[in-house]
Design a protein around this motif. Structure first.
Motif, PDB file in Angstrom:
ATOM      1  N   ASP A 133     -31.776  -2.702  47.208  1.00 16.00           N
ATOM      2  CA  ASP A 133     -31.797  -2.477  45.759  1.00 16.00           C
ATOM      3  C   ASP A 133     -30.740  -1.474  45.315  1.00 16.00           C
ATOM      4  OD1 ASP A 133     -33.791  -4.041  44.575  1.00 16.00           O
ATOM      5  OD2 ASP A 133     -35.380  -2.638  45.123  1.00 16.00           O
TER       6      ASP A 133
ATOM      7  N   ASP B 173     -29.392  -4.243  39.903  1.00 14.59           N
ATOM      8  CA  ASP B 173     -28.554  -4.769  40.989  1.00 14.59           C
ATOM      9  C   ASP B 173     -27.242  -5.378  40.487  1.00 14.59           C
ATOM     10  OD1 ASP B 173     -30.669  -4.290  42.796  1.00 14.59           O
ATOM     11  OD2 ASP B 173     -31.498  -6.288  42.485  1.00 14.59           O
TER      12      ASP B 173
ATOM     13  N   THR C 102     -32.401  -8.530  44.320  1.00 11.37           N
ATOM     14  CA  THR C 102     -33.402  -8.096  45.295  1.00 11.37           C
ATOM     15  C   THR C 102     -34.591  -7.526  44.520  1.00 11.37           C
ATOM     16  OG1 THR C 102     -31.589  -7.466  46.768  1.00 11.37           O
ATOM     17  CG2 THR C 102     -33.768  -6.641  47.340  1.00 11.37           C
ATOM     18  N   VAL C 103     -35.805  -7.983  44.814  1.00 15.38           N
ATOM     19  CA  VAL C 103     -36.994  -7.431  44.159  1.00 15.38           C
ATOM     20  C   VAL C 103     -38.086  -7.161  45.187  1.00 15.38           C
ATOM     21  CG1 VAL C 103     -36.677  -8.343  41.818  1.00 15.38           C
ATOM     22  CG2 VAL C 103     -37.787  -9.775  43.562  1.00 15.38           C
TER      23      VAL C 103
ATOM     24  N   GLN D 182     -30.878  -9.187  38.671  1.00 17.00           N
ATOM     25  CA  GLN D 182     -31.328  -8.713  39.975  1.00 17.00           C
ATOM     26  C   GLN D 182     -30.924  -9.671  41.077  1.00 17.00           C
ATOM     27  OE1 GLN D 182     -32.719  -5.756  40.058  1.00 17.00           O
ATOM     28  NE2 GLN D 182     -32.727  -5.705  37.835  1.00 17.00           N
TER      29      GLN D 182
HETATM   30 CU    CU Z   1     -33.159  -4.978  42.967  1.00 20.01          CU
END
Ligand code: CU
Ligand code: C2O
Ligand code: CU
Length: 402
Positions: free
Chosen positions: A184, A165, A328-329, A326
């Motif tokens: 993502d 990301d 967003t997970v 990141q």
């Molecule tokens: Cu992500």
């Protein structure tokens, strides 16, 4: 239509962030300006009006914001000729009625959201990309409102993930499949042969137990885009073995621990309230956040302002999709993610909140979202004033700390 504009993945003063407190009325103009202080990355933007985000994104309000670094040697060694060997691929799903118009299917409250039966690449069903170089970099964005993709090629060829990301990984990682939840981004480098023909495809993946597995689209096989090779290909530079320098992160760096339990339509048994600031973090410090999906359907977790690092997924080393910086997970049912977030020392504002939320937009609209502010040491969260400061037709007020 009232909207707002959020730069997803951008490190921004809260007043420029474009969240639900910063509506742009129909016919109005908002002209923010800011300094970019983050590494090159594949970012995107979309509206964020509370309760109407899914609808506005599904109707097409979203775009990419590609951040380049002309001084980076690695950036130049990777394919970087926009539209030639550096190609954005915005992946979205839709359903169409018999007249070819996009349709939204009414759904019950506690469902994953709208899952379309057709996949579009850059707005097109049945897209084809013909490569003219030996290596192509695809900047993949899951721009869907709800669908989670498990992407790979029809012929199972390996490809290399080079960025997550928030920019480059420390080293390229060879994979055959990547999983991407809404919001993502992943940059991948694919080797192509003259006359090649394969398909970038969404494959079945376990997302939940039945019946949510089926409802979430986890059983589907859908083509995203054809990839062809021209008869003659221009040589590409090899992918560097080292990419970014990512610092090692450990739980010991955290000055504060917080935990977040995700269960539709709540985070920690609370729904979004525009007037409630959930907590204040101190600028220039790091925190350990533990996320738990205690639900029977997948969720994901997005934080504004920062790029964080994932320490573990279910106690183990995180997968390739979570090894970079990141924002967003994905959390499948039962998953626990521990992440380390370092808040920059550059911006603090006790009155203008940032959001954290599930990025499956129906869930976000239902209220799986909360707000935090970044404060100076010993400062407390104030009252929300962003709806006054952000809503204007002229230039935004200046961040007092810059
Ligand atoms: Cu992500
Ligand atoms: Cu891309 Cu708060 O969202
Ligand atoms: Cu969710």
């Amino acid at each position: 239509m009232v909207t707002s504009l959020h730069w997803h993945g951008m490190h921004l003063p809260a007043r420029m962030d474009g969240g639900p407190h910063q509506p742009i009325a129909a016919g109005a103009t908002w002209t923010p300006s800011w300094q970019i202080r983050q590494p090159a990355a594949t970012l995107w933007y979309h509206p964020h009006p509370h309760g109407a985000t899914e609808q506005q994104v599904a109707k097409g309000l979203a775009g990419l914001f590609l951040l380049d670094d002309p001084t980076s040697k690695t950036g130049k060694a990777l394919p970087h000729d926009y539209g030639v060997d550096d190609v954005p691929v915005v992946v979205q799903d839709k359903s169409f009625d018999s007249g070819g118009h996009p349709k939204t299917v009414p759904r019950r409250l506690k469902t994953i959201g709208n899952i379309g039966d057709q996949v579009l690449a850059n707005g097109k069903v049945g897209a084809t990309f013909t490569a003219t170089t030996e290596l192509v970099r695809f900047r993949l964005l899951n721009g869907s409102t709800a669908r989670i993709y498990h992407l790979g090629f029809r012929d199972n060829r390996a490809f290399r993930v080079v960025a997550g990301d928030g920019g480059l990984l420390d080293a390229p990682r060879s994979v055959r499949r990547v999983t991407m939840s809404p919001g993502d981004r992943l940059d991948v480098v694919v080797a192509v042969k003259p006359g090649d023909h394969t398909i970038l495809r969404d494959f079945p993946v376990h997302l939940a137990d039945p019946p949510n597995q089926h409802r979430s689209g986890g059983d589907d096989t859908l083509d995203v885009m054809q990839l062809r090779g021209a008869d003659q290909l221009k040589p590409s530079q090899p992918v560097p073995q080292q990419l970014a320098h990512l610092t090692n992160v450990t739980a010991a760096q955290a000055v504060k621990h917080r935990s977040f339990a995700l269960e539709i339509p709540d985070i920690n048994h609370r729904r979004m309230d525009m007037k409630r600031i959930d907590f204040a973090v101190t600028a220039g410090t790091s925190e350990l956040w533990t996320l738990r999906n205690v639900d029977d359907m997948p969720h994901n977790f997005h934080v504004h302002d920062v790029q964080y690092r994932v320490l573990s997924l279910n106690g183990k080393k995180p997968p390739v999709e979570m090894q970079g910086r990141q924002d967003t997970v994905l959390l499948k049912p039962g998953d626990t993610i521990r992440l380390l977030i370092s808040f920059g020392a550059d911006y603090a504002d006790p009155n203008t909140p940032y959001m954290f939320h599930c990025h499956m937009l129906w869930h976000e609209d239902l209220g799986m979202m909360g707000q935090f502010v970044v404060v100076r040491p010993h400062q407390h969260a104030g009252a929300i004033t962003a709806h006054q400061t952000g809503m204007n037709n002229g230039p935004p007020s200046k961040d007092p700390h810059r």
